[in-house]
Every structure is written in structure tokens, then in C-alpha cells.
Design a protein around this motif. Structure first.
Motif, mmCIF file in Angstrom:
data_model
loop_
_atom_site.group_PDB
_atom_site.id
_atom_site.type_symbol
_atom_site.label_atom_id
_atom_site.label_comp_id
_atom_site.label_asym_id
_atom_site.label_seq_id
_atom_site.Cartn_x
_atom_site.Cartn_y
_atom_site.Cartn_z
ATOM 1 N N GLU A 1 0.830 -1.212 0.000
ATOM 2 C CA GLU A 1 0.000 0.000 0.000
ATOM 3 C C GLU A 1 0.861 1.256 0.000
ATOM 4 O O GLU A 1 0.545 2.249 -0.657
ATOM 5 N N SER A 2 1.964 1.204 0.738
ATOM 6 C CA SER A 2 2.854 2.357 0.799
ATOM 7 C C SER A 2 3.516 2.631 -0.543
ATOM 8 O O SER A 2 3.832 3.774 -0.880
ATOM 9 N N LEU A 3 3.746 1.561 -1.310
ATOM 10 C CA LEU A 3 4.394 1.709 -2.608
ATOM 11 C C LEU A 3 3.619 2.663 -3.512
ATOM 12 O O LEU A 3 4.197 3.414 -4.303
ATOM 13 N N LYS A 4 2.302 2.659 -3.372
ATOM 14 C CA LYS A 4 1.468 3.537 -4.196
ATOM 15 C C LYS A 4 1.762 5.012 -3.907
ATOM 16 O O LYS A 4 1.602 5.867 -4.771
ATOM 17 N N LYS A 5 2.208 5.300 -2.674
ATOM 18 C CA LYS A 5 2.505 6.676 -2.300
ATOM 19 C C LYS A 5 3.974 7.023 -2.543
ATOM 20 O O LYS A 5 4.309 8.124 -2.951
ATOM 21 N N GLU A 6 4.882 6.070 -2.267
ATOM 22 C CA GLU A 6 6.309 6.361 -2.340
ATOM 23 C C GLU A 6 6.860 6.303 -3.756
ATOM 24 O O GLU A 6 7.933 6.838 -4.028
ATOM 25 N N TRP A 7 6.155 5.659 -4.685
ATOM 26 C CA TRP A 7 6.708 5.446 -6.011
ATOM 27 C C TRP A 7 7.129 6.757 -6.661
ATOM 28 O O TRP A 7 8.109 6.824 -7.389
ATOM 29 N N GLU A 8 6.378 7.810 -6.400
ATOM 30 C CA GLU A 8 6.740 9.137 -6.910
ATOM 31 C C GLU A 8 8.135 9.523 -6.442
ATOM 32 O O GLU A 8 8.959 10.006 -7.230
ATOM 33 N N GLY A 9 8.419 9.300 -5.165
ATOM 34 C CA GLY A 9 9.731 9.637 -4.623
ATOM 35 C C GLY A 9 10.831 8.761 -5.182
ATOM 36 O O GLY A 9 11.955 9.228 -5.420
ATOM 37 N N VAL A 10 10.537 7.475 -5.407
ATOM 38 C CA VAL A 10 11.517 6.558 -5.975
ATOM 39 C C VAL A 10 11.976 7.065 -7.339
ATOM 40 O O VAL A 10 13.176 7.064 -7.657
ATOM 41 N N LYS A 11 11.046 7.513 -8.146
ATOM 42 C CA LYS A 11 11.394 8.032 -9.474
ATOM 43 C C LYS A 11 12.180 9.340 -9.385
ATOM 44 O O LYS A 11 13.142 9.551 -10.128
ATOM 45 N N LEU A 12 11.772 10.228 -8.494
ATOM 46 C CA LEU A 12 12.441 11.526 -8.384
ATOM 47 C C LEU A 12 13.885 11.389 -7.920
ATOM 48 O O LEU A 12 14.726 12.236 -8.234
ATOM 49 N N MET A 13 14.192 10.326 -7.159
ATOM 50 C CA MET A 13 15.557 10.134 -6.681
ATOM 51 C C MET A 13 16.555 10.006 -7.830
ATOM 52 O O MET A 13 17.742 10.298 -7.674
ATOM 53 N N GLU A 14 16.078 9.561 -8.984
ATOM 54 C CA GLU A 14 16.974 9.412 -10.138
ATOM 55 C C GLU A 14 17.483 10.773 -10.613
ATOM 56 O O GLU A 14 18.537 10.855 -11.241
ATOM 57 N N ASP A 15 16.740 11.835 -10.338
ATOM 58 C CA ASP A 15 17.211 13.195 -10.635
ATOM 59 C C ASP A 15 17.939 13.805 -9.447
ATOM 60 O O ASP A 15 18.891 14.578 -9.616
ATOM 61 N N VAL A 16 17.476 13.464 -8.249
ATOM 62 C CA VAL A 16 17.994 14.088 -7.035
ATOM 63 C C VAL A 16 19.453 13.721 -6.784
ATOM 64 O O VAL A 16 20.294 14.592 -6.510
ATOM 65 N N VAL A 17 19.775 12.451 -6.884
ATOM 66 C CA VAL A 17 21.125 11.999 -6.533
ATOM 67 C C VAL A 17 22.201 12.619 -7.428
ATOM 68 O O VAL A 17 23.190 13.174 -6.927
ATOM 69 N N PRO A 18 22.065 12.559 -8.770
ATOM 70 C CA PRO A 18 23.092 13.207 -9.605
ATOM 71 C C PRO A 18 23.213 14.705 -9.337
ATOM 72 O O PRO A 18 24.319 15.263 -9.400
ATOM 73 N N PHE A 19 22.088 15.358 -9.027
ATOM 74 C CA PHE A 19 22.124 16.788 -8.742
ATOM 75 C C PHE A 19 23.007 17.072 -7.526
ATOM 76 O O PHE A 19 23.903 17.925 -7.579
ATOM 77 N N PHE A 20 22.775 16.347 -6.437
ATOM 78 C CA PHE A 20 23.559 16.591 -5.227
ATOM 79 C C PHE A 20 25.004 16.142 -5.388
ATOM 80 O O PHE A 20 25.917 16.741 -4.817
ATOM 81 N N GLN A 21 25.227 15.078 -6.170
ATOM 82 C CA GLN A 21 26.601 14.613 -6.382
ATOM 83 C C GLN A 21 27.456 15.666 -7.088
ATOM 84 O O GLN A 21 28.653 15.777 -6.825
ATOM 85 N N GLY A 22 26.845 16.436 -7.956
ATOM 86 C CA GLY A 22 27.596 17.435 -8.702
ATOM 87 C C GLY A 22 27.539 18.830 -8.124
ATOM 88 O O GLY A 22 28.141 19.758 -8.679
ATOM 89 N N LEU A 23 26.850 18.988 -6.999
ATOM 90 C CA LEU A 23 26.638 20.322 -6.433
ATOM 91 C C LEU A 23 27.879 20.831 -5.710
ATOM 92 O O LEU A 23 28.460 20.134 -4.882
ATOM 93 N N ARG A 24 28.285 22.056 -6.022
ATOM 94 C CA ARG A 24 29.382 22.717 -5.335
ATOM 95 C C ARG A 24 28.913 24.103 -4.909
ATOM 96 O O ARG A 24 28.252 24.808 -5.676
ATOM 97 N N LEU A 25 29.279 24.510 -3.720
ATOM 98 C CA LEU A 25 28.837 25.787 -3.179
ATOM 99 C C LEU A 25 29.961 26.821 -3.238
ATOM 100 O O LEU A 25 31.138 26.477 -3.303
ATOM 101 N N SER A 26 29.577 28.079 -3.184
ATOM 102 C CA SER A 26 30.550 29.165 -3.296
ATOM 103 C C SER A 26 31.275 29.401 -1.978
ATOM 104 O O SER A 26 30.796 29.012 -0.905
ATOM 105 N N GLY B 1 13.900 22.832 -10.759
ATOM 106 C CA GLY B 1 12.565 23.399 -10.623
ATOM 107 C C GLY B 1 11.656 23.168 -11.806
ATOM 108 O O GLY B 1 10.443 22.999 -11.654
ATOM 109 N N GLY B 2 12.227 23.150 -13.016
ATOM 110 C CA GLY B 2 11.415 22.941 -14.211
ATOM 111 C C GLY B 2 11.094 21.496 -14.498
ATOM 112 O O GLY B 2 10.235 21.199 -15.347
ATOM 113 N N ASN B 3 11.766 20.562 -13.804
ATOM 114 C CA ASN B 3 11.552 19.132 -14.050
ATOM 115 C C ASN B 3 10.268 18.613 -13.419
ATOM 116 O O ASN B 3 9.573 17.764 -13.986
ATOM 117 N N ASP B 4 9.966 19.129 -12.205
ATOM 118 C CA ASP B 4 8.805 18.644 -11.462
ATOM 119 C C ASP B 4 8.444 19.707 -10.426
ATOM 120 O O ASP B 4 9.342 20.270 -9.783
#
Length: 349
Positions: free
Chosen positions: A275-300, A322-325
Motif C-alpha cells: 500500500e505504501s508503494l502507491k505513495k512512495e513510487w513518486e519519490g523513488v522516481k524523483l531520486m533518479e534526478d535528485v542523486v546526480p544533482f547533489f553529487q555534482g553540487l558545489r557551493l561558493s 525546478g522545471g523538471n517537477d
């Protein structure tokens, strides 16, 4: 850098209450919680009064307290569900914060001895971390260990530890797809080990069992990333995963360490993975964008505090993701609002 000795009054234990009767939970933890001040935050969606046994030094915060402190200025910050613990982080004035989910009990080690998760988190936070060169004997500061041959002496003093990520026996913090495919899978492996997560390496931080130095990284632990079908179970949220990646970027930038390993907690079974999978699946998919973003992030270089870092991360999230989702755009907005709230609450002291 040697271990820092801290006093009991430098520690807050923050508990997010998602169930009304905390009697069993509190009694299980009494031997380890009773020395410290507790902050209990009731899920604002949970009706009625909490049942809490006597004998604890604690502050209890309810929906009325959240509304009073946050006020009408906040449109995007939600303290619903597991996010309620973040209100405890906001209200704490202690240097160190330990938090454990209310469906967890103390774990037993390989000798069947009850372990003290609070003390182990404190040890992790007050001994140095080694994020810039990996020691193959793991934590070189524990008894019976040291730095291995070839480890640069210039790095052996280590750096401060900002975050201690504990683990779980019984029901491990797996995602809903994995638990649905392996419903009988339970974690029974107790590994008595702590390691520093290397710099520039991301990890999925679970909010179930963590400790952190609030002065160093407190503002980066925030309820910013909420799914459209956010639920009341760990399987149904990735709020702590997002927050953890923000904290890791902050720690890497500020040259602070993150540790993973002991302490363990025993995690009870709660909810239905399918039952939880129906709610979390959105997050599972978004992680595919989230992880590469944070891996390449550098701050000033101008980002010199956790607050500065979060503001800069929020700007990058809005710009790049922001434009992805719309979930990312909302997260960026909430991050900025959270930092404003954090500063406002502290300025009012």
C-alpha cells in the motif's frame, strides 16, 4: 583532535509522536533518556492527548504551539507526520540533538546486551571524523584501532563530526519496492562499527535514528521535500532522504564529517509495504534526478554557515530541478522559508 567531553544539559532528545500512547516506548528507553531533557512533538494531525509516563524532564509541543511559533507567515512548511520532529529541532537550544522514531526500542548487541544509542551517538559526535581519506580499519579513534600504514599524518587529527547516522535491526529502513518484493526480509546483522562517509559521497540519511550537532548543521535538517501523496509511514516519505543530502553537501563544503554505523535500534513493524508503494513510487522516481544533482553540487566560498549553504542549495534546486517537477520548486521555496523561520525564532530569544 581528541574526544570532547559534554554535559547532559548540552543534549536534547527529540521525539516525533505519531501514536497517542507513548508509555511502552518511553519505558523501554527510560534507562537512556532519563538523564536528558526531552522534546516531544505531537503530530499536528494526531487528535487527543498523548499518554506519557511520569519521571521525564520534557517539553511537549502540540499543534497550537506550532501555529503560535510559525504563525501565518509560513505557507509551505508542514510539520505533519514525521516532519513534526523538525519543530523540535527548531525549538531546541542545545548543542547536540538525538532523535529516535517512536516505533523503535533499544537494540541488543552480539552479546545480547542492551545498547545505549544515546551515548553512542554522543561518542560519534564528539570524536573526530575523517572524510578526506578513507581509513581501512574504519574508525581509527576507537579502542583497538588506529590509522593504517600510508594514512597521511597531516589528516590524522580529523575534523568535527556534524551528523551521526545510526542503523536498525529487525525491520531495516528499506524502500517500499524492496520490502514489497521481500516481505520476509529482516536485518539481524549487528556490525559493531562506525565509519566516516567520504567527502563528496552521498548517502540516504534515515531520520529514524540520528544524532547531530545543531550548532554546525541544525538549519540543514528541514522538512522541505514533500511528495504529493505523502503518508504517515517511513515507506511513504523521502523528506529525510532529501534533508540528508542537503546536510551532506553542507558538511562537505564546511569540512565537517558525517558518520554511519552504530548505534542500532530495534525497529518494530508498522504499515503495509504494498500500500505504501502507491505513495512512495513518486519519490523513488524523483531520486533518479535528485542523486546526480547533489553529487555534482558545489557551493561558493561566500557560504560560510549552514544557513548560507541551505539558501544557496535552494537557489540551485530552483534553477536546475525546478522545471523538471513542481515538487522540486516547492522544496526550494520551503528551504528558503525554513531558514527565515530558523533565524526568526533564534532572533526572538
Amino acid at each position: 583532535m581528541s574526544q570532547v567531553i559534554i554535559k547532559d544539559d548540552e543534549v536534547d532528545i527529540v521525539i516525533g509522536a505519531l501514536q497517542s500512547d507513548l508509555t511502552s516506548f518511553m519505558e523501554e528507553w527510560r534507562p537512556f533518556f532519563s538523564r536528558f531533557h526531552l522534546i516531544i512533538v505531537q503530530d499536528p494531525d494526531l487528535k487527543g492527548d498523548l499518554k506519557i509516563p511520569e519521571g521525564f524532564n520534557l517539553n511537549l509541543y502540540k499543534k497550537s504551539d506550532i501555529d503560535r511559533v510559525v504563525g501565518p507567515t509560513s505557507n509551505s512548511i508542514s510539520f505533519s507526520g514525521y516532519s513534526c520532529r523538525h519543530f523540535g529541532y527548531l525549538m531546541s537550544r542545545k548543542k547536540y540533538i538525538i532523535t529516535v522514531d517512536d516505533d523503535c526500542t533499544p537494540a541488543r548487541d552480539t552479546n545480547n546486551k542492551i545498547t545505549d544509542a544515546v551515548s553512542q551517538h554522543i561518542i560519534n559526535l564528539t570524536t573526530p571524523a575523517t572524510p578526506f581519506f578513507f581509513n581501512t580499519l574504519y574508525d581509527p579513534y576507537v579502542d583497538g584501532s588506529d590509522f593504517v600504514r600510508g594514512y597521511p599524518f597531516s589528516l590524522r587529527t580529523g575534523v568535527e563530526c556534524g551528523l551521526s547516522c545510526g542503523l536498525w535491526l529487525n525491520l531495516a529502513d528499506l524502500d517500499a519496492p524492496t520490502q514489497a518484493l521481500k516481505p520476509e526480509l529482516r536485518n539481524s546483522r549487528y556490525v559493531d562499527m562506525v565509519l566516516t562517509v567520504p567527502a563528496r559521497t552521498m548517502l540516504p540519511v534515515s531520520g529514524i535514528n540520528i544524532g547531530f550537532n545543531s550548532e554546525l548543521v541544525g538549519p540543514a535538517l528541514m522538512p522541505a521535500f514533500r511528495l504529493g501523496k505523502e503518508g504517515k509511514l517511513r515507506w511513504e516519505t523521502v523528506e529525510d532522504i532529501w534533508s540528508g543530502m542537503c546536510v551532506k553537501v553542507v558538511c562537505d563544503h564546511l569540512k565537517i564529517g558525517v558518520k554511519s554505523g552504530v548505534p542500532y535500534v530495534w525497529r518494530q513493524e508498522r504499515g503495509n509495504a504494498v500500500e505504501s508503494l502507491k505513495k512512495e513510487w513518486e519519490g523513488v522516481k524523483l531520486m533518479e534526478d535528485v542523486v546526480p544533482f547533489f553529487q555534482g553540487l558545489r557551493l561558493s566560498e561566500s557560504a560560510v554557515t549552514a544557513e548560507d549553504c541551505v539558501d544557496e542549495i535552494a537557489s540551485k534546486v530552483k534553477e536546475v530541478l525546478g522545471g523538471n517537477d513542481p515538487t522540486f520548486a516547492r522544496a526550494a521555496e520551503t528551504m528558503v522559508e525554513w531558514i527565515k523561520l530558523w533565524k526568526r525564532v533564534r532572533a526572538a530569544e
